[in-house]
Design a protein around this motif. Structure first.
Motif, PDB file in Angstrom:
ATOM      1  N   LEU A 101       0.831  -1.207   0.000  1.00  0.00           N
ATOM      2  CA  LEU A 101       0.000   0.000   0.000  1.00  0.00           C
ATOM      3  C   LEU A 101       0.866   1.258   0.000  1.00  0.00           C
ATOM      4  CD1 LEU A 101      -2.902  -0.878   2.481  1.00  0.00           C
ATOM      5  CD2 LEU A 101      -3.091  -0.416   0.033  1.00  0.00           C
ATOM      6  N   LYS A 102       1.932   1.229   0.773  1.00  0.00           N
ATOM      7  CA  LYS A 102       2.831   2.388   0.820  1.00  0.00           C
ATOM      8  C   LYS A 102       3.439   2.665  -0.552  1.00  0.00           C
ATOM      9  CE  LYS A 102       5.717   2.709   4.242  1.00  0.00           C
ATOM     10  NZ  LYS A 102       6.729   2.316   5.258  1.00  0.00           N
ATOM     11  N   LYS A 103       3.858   1.604  -1.236  1.00  0.00           N
ATOM     12  CA  LYS A 103       4.439   1.783  -2.558  1.00  0.00           C
ATOM     13  C   LYS A 103       3.398   2.284  -3.564  1.00  0.00           C
ATOM     14  CE  LYS A 103       8.093  -1.699  -2.072  1.00  0.00           C
ATOM     15  NZ  LYS A 103       8.617  -2.997  -2.554  1.00  0.00           N
ATOM     16  N   ARG A 104       2.212   1.737  -3.466  1.00  0.00           N
ATOM     17  CA  ARG A 104       1.157   2.112  -4.415  1.00  0.00           C
ATOM     18  C   ARG A 104       0.786   3.586  -4.299  1.00  0.00           C
ATOM     19  NH1 ARG A 104      -4.752  -0.907  -5.030  1.00  0.00           N
ATOM     20  NH2 ARG A 104      -5.514   0.388  -6.766  1.00  0.00           N
ATOM     21  N   PHE A 105       0.748   4.088  -3.087  1.00  0.00           N
ATOM     22  CA  PHE A 105       0.357   5.484  -2.874  1.00  0.00           C
ATOM     23  C   PHE A 105       1.572   6.413  -2.718  1.00  0.00           C
ATOM     24  CE2 PHE A 105      -3.413   3.125  -1.453  1.00  0.00           C
ATOM     25  CZ  PHE A 105      -4.399   3.790  -2.176  1.00  0.00           C
ATOM     26  N   GLY A 106       2.753   5.892  -2.924  1.00  0.00           N
ATOM     27  CA  GLY A 106       3.954   6.720  -2.861  1.00  0.00           C
ATOM     28  C   GLY A 106       4.217   7.288  -1.484  1.00  0.00           C
ATOM     29  N   ILE A 107       4.076   6.485  -0.463  1.00  0.00           N
ATOM     30  CA  ILE A 107       4.238   6.946   0.918  1.00  0.00           C
ATOM     31  C   ILE A 107       5.715   6.933   1.278  1.00  0.00           C
ATOM     32  CG2 ILE A 107       3.577   6.575   3.308  1.00  0.00           C
ATOM     33  CD1 ILE A 107       1.293   7.375   1.394  1.00  0.00           C
ATOM     34  N   ASN A 111       5.200  11.775   4.549  1.00  0.00           N
ATOM     35  CA  ASN A 111       3.733  11.718   4.538  1.00  0.00           C
ATOM     36  C   ASN A 111       3.147  10.474   5.222  1.00  0.00           C
ATOM     37  OD1 ASN A 111       4.259   9.715   2.643  1.00  0.00           O
ATOM     38  ND2 ASN A 111       3.762  11.037   0.883  1.00  0.00           N
ATOM     39  N   PHE A 115      -0.699   9.179   6.325  1.00  0.00           N
ATOM     40  CA  PHE A 115      -1.239   7.968   5.689  1.00  0.00           C
ATOM     41  C   PHE A 115      -1.657   6.903   6.708  1.00  0.00           C
ATOM     42  CE2 PHE A 115      -0.273   3.637   4.167  1.00  0.00           C
ATOM     43  CZ  PHE A 115      -1.253   3.518   3.193  1.00  0.00           C
ATOM     44  N   LEU A 119      -5.244   5.172   7.305  1.00  0.00           N
ATOM     45  CA  LEU A 119      -5.406   3.739   7.065  1.00  0.00           C
ATOM     46  C   LEU A 119      -6.084   3.059   8.248  1.00  0.00           C
ATOM     47  CD1 LEU A 119      -4.870   1.260   5.303  1.00  0.00           C
ATOM     48  CD2 LEU A 119      -2.600   1.075   6.370  1.00  0.00           C
TER      49      LEU A 119
END
Length: 630
Positions: A101-107, A111, A115, A119
């Protein structure tokens, strides 16, 4: 039939709802584990609590230190634990999902502080939705099942023979239908959801605990039987106490029913104090059982909580030593500890569920005992119907006994179509029992009864009873309008037809004088009416049925002289062309019968018309002289 199979009969109609409930409960457990799995990143990534903490180590990373005594044994144990821990990958999978999820949303480190809380909120909302769906689905199953069970139980009670009702007090049956099913309804509707949902949640939390720190988890789980033992013991005691409590409740219901029904006798004999003391003793027994049950219920939580506090204290000592040795990080231990505390809630709820379910199981056994009593009045598979009586009613060598006490012995009696036959004799002679065999309130122990040469056991109960109109000595009216009582179960009948029947029973005049006429409510058991008025309504109900066979069991016993004369005239007109059985103790009401049958000791001892029996000088003559000698 085993209890599980018995309940499965009612559950099978709700399989669809059960699947929805199971999926929602499973999702609830996974999301709960997901929230707990986020505790470590919350402390480590958002609060930066682990920046200067020792690196967290899992069991797979622990290696035996060189030079320690027993290095080989420790290494072997670590290896075995590592292989065993490999089966529990829940934390790794949740961590992988979080990283994805972190990679998908560029976390990134900047930030993530926004996030991760969002979550957590999203998971909490999803968990709440799953909780709602699961809870409602289980309530739909529970309320539906127990509603079906209550309907089935009432149907079985209502269709049982009069012998069954003689053996089971009304208070006991009311307690089964109302209280016992109510206990089951509460348990199935509100506790089963916790049983399934909390069990799944606990399993996921245990899996997460094992995959977080296997060695620490095993240490905690080793002491689990210490927690389970009191739960099992308290549950066993609760089931026994609950069974006794429900039995005492049935006693109370029976006493209340007797007191309310017999309040006039109680007052007339000045026995209010006696009845109150009898009820007080019963409530004291009920209180004693309930207090014991409540003691078990109240004591269970403190015992489990006390054991939990001791376990936490030991855990803190162990964790403190591990952190100081560099084998455990602080964020990991906080996550582990929170996981452990979250496990307490399912355990606490399951303990409560266990106690309530024990009560429900006791109630279910009591309901099962009643609903599975075989009904001695059964229809033949190929039972037929009969529209009317063309020839006669024939009792053929009928014998009957209550338990082992003979009531009728080889009674044979043929009643021709349209004949009025009166049954007379002393109390206990078997008159009412004989006529009760005709509509199959009981079945004879031997012999049989035929209508037009057809054994009544070869007819459907509906067909047989449609041929019979009945007015009993104990008038039964329902707490409804006069119109509804006369047209019992037939709301489609026009008022004119109801009034015709009432007029034939000489009831129309007094009905029209009531506040709302035919819409006047009669009260419980017709309490707002006099005895004679109640009896005339019952006669009107039988007249309206217009059955070819009439049974009049002391039908005029509650009427005053004027009303009796009017009703006798109406009955004389009605009985023309109908096969009629009349039971009467007052011989003046049966002198004009076509035939008088005298019974004594369960046998027919004399037959004939009034004049013939007087001339014989037997039992009928003695009864006549006792009533009319002035």
């Amino acid at each position: 039939m085993k209890l599980a199979a018995f309940l499965l009969r009612y559950f099978r109609h709700y399989v669809g709802w059960a699947m929805v409930a199971a999926v929602a409960a499973l999702l609830y457990g996974i999301l709960t584990a997901g929230i707990v799995a986020l505790i470590e990143p919350i402390f480590g990534e958002v609060l930066l609590a682990g920046e200067h903490s020792p690196v967290g180590l899992t069991v797979g990373e622990i290696e035996p230190q060189q030079g320690d005594a027993g290095t080989e044994q420790v290494g072997d144990m670590a290896s075995r634990m590592k292989r065993f821990a490999a089966h529990f990958q829940l934390k790794d999978r949740l961590d992988d999902g979080y990283e994805s999820l972190k990679k998908r949303f560029g976390i990134n480190e900047t930030n993530v502080v926004y996030f991760l809380p969002l979550l957590v909120v999203g998971i909490f909302l999803s968990r709440s939705l799953a909780n709602f769906v699961s809870g409602y689905s289980f309530q739909r199953i529970g309320l539906g099942m127990t509603n079906d069970l209550r309907n089935d139980l009432y149907r079985r009670v209502l269709t049982q023979s009069s012998r069954f009702h003689a053996a089971h007090p009304s208070g006991e049956l009311i307690s089964r239908v109302v209280n016992d099913v109510g206990v089951m309804q509460s348990a199935v509707s509100y506790q089963v959801v916790d049983l399934v949902q909390q069990t799944l949640t606990l399993l996921f939390l245990v899996a997460l605990l094992l995959s977080t720190h296997f060695q620490l988890a095993i240490t905690c789980l080793v002491v689990t039987p210490i927690f389970l033992f009191p739960i099992v013991r308290f549950g066993s005691g609760m089931r026994k106490s609950s069974h006794r409590s429900q039995e005492r409740m049935a006693d109370l219901a029976n006493l209340v029913g007797e007191g309310v029904r017999g309040h006039r006798v109680v007052k007339a004999f000045g026995m209010e104090g006696f009845e109150i003391e009898k009820f007080r003793r019963a409530t004291k027994r009920h209180l004693r059982v309930n207090l014991w049950a409540q003691m078990l219920s109240t004591l269970s939580s403190p015992v489990v909580e006390s054991l939990g506090v001791i376990g936490v204290a030991v855990l803190l000592v162990y964790a403190g030593l591990q952190i100081r040795a560099g084998a455990l990080s602080a964020p990991l231990f906080v996550a582990f500890l929170i996981n452990l505390f979250w496990m307490y809630e399912p355990i606490r709820k399951l303990n409560k569920v266990n106690l309530v379910l024990q009560q429900a199981l006791a109630a279910a056994h009591r309901v099962q005992d009643v609903i599975q009593v075989p009904n001695e009045i059964r229809e033949a598979p190929d039972a037929g119907t009969l529209e009317t009586v063309e020839e006669d009613v024939h009792f053929k060598d009928v014998s009957f006994a209550y338990e082992k006490q003979p009531v009728l012995e080889n009674v044979s009696l043929r009643i021709r179509k349209g004949e009025v036959v009166a049954l007379v004799g002393p109390s206990g002679a078997g008159k009412s029992t004989l006529v009760n065999l005709l509509p199959r309130f009981f079945d004879p122990n031997s012999g049989g009864i035929e209508i037009d040469g057809i054994d009544i056991r070869e007819l459907t109960l509906k067909s047989l009873r449609s041929l019979i109109g009945l007015v009993t000595q104990d008038t039964v009216l329902f707490d409804d309008s006069i119109r509804a009582n006369i047209g019992y179960g037939r709301s489609d009948l026009p008022l004119e037809q109801i009034r015709e029947a009432a007029a034939a029973a000489y009831a129309d005049d007094f009905i029209m004088q009531t506040p709302s006429g035919y819409d006047t409510r009669v009260g419980e058991a017709g309490v707002h009416l006099s005895g004679g008025q109640r009896q005339r309504l019952a006669i009107a109900r039988a007249l309206l049925k217009n059955a070819p066979i009439l049974i009049l069991d002391e039908a005029t016993s509650q009427l005053d002289s004027e009303s009796e004369a009017l009703v006798q005239k109406a009955l004389s007109t009605l009985m023309a062309g109908r096969t009629t059985l009349v039971i009467a103790h007052r011989l003046s009401t049966v002198m004009n019968a076509d035939r008088i049958v005298v019974m004594d000791g369960g046998k027919i001892v004399e037959q004939g018309d009034h004049e013939e029996l007087l001339a014989v000088g037997g039992l009928y003559r003695r009864l006549y002289d006792l009533q009319f000698e002035a």
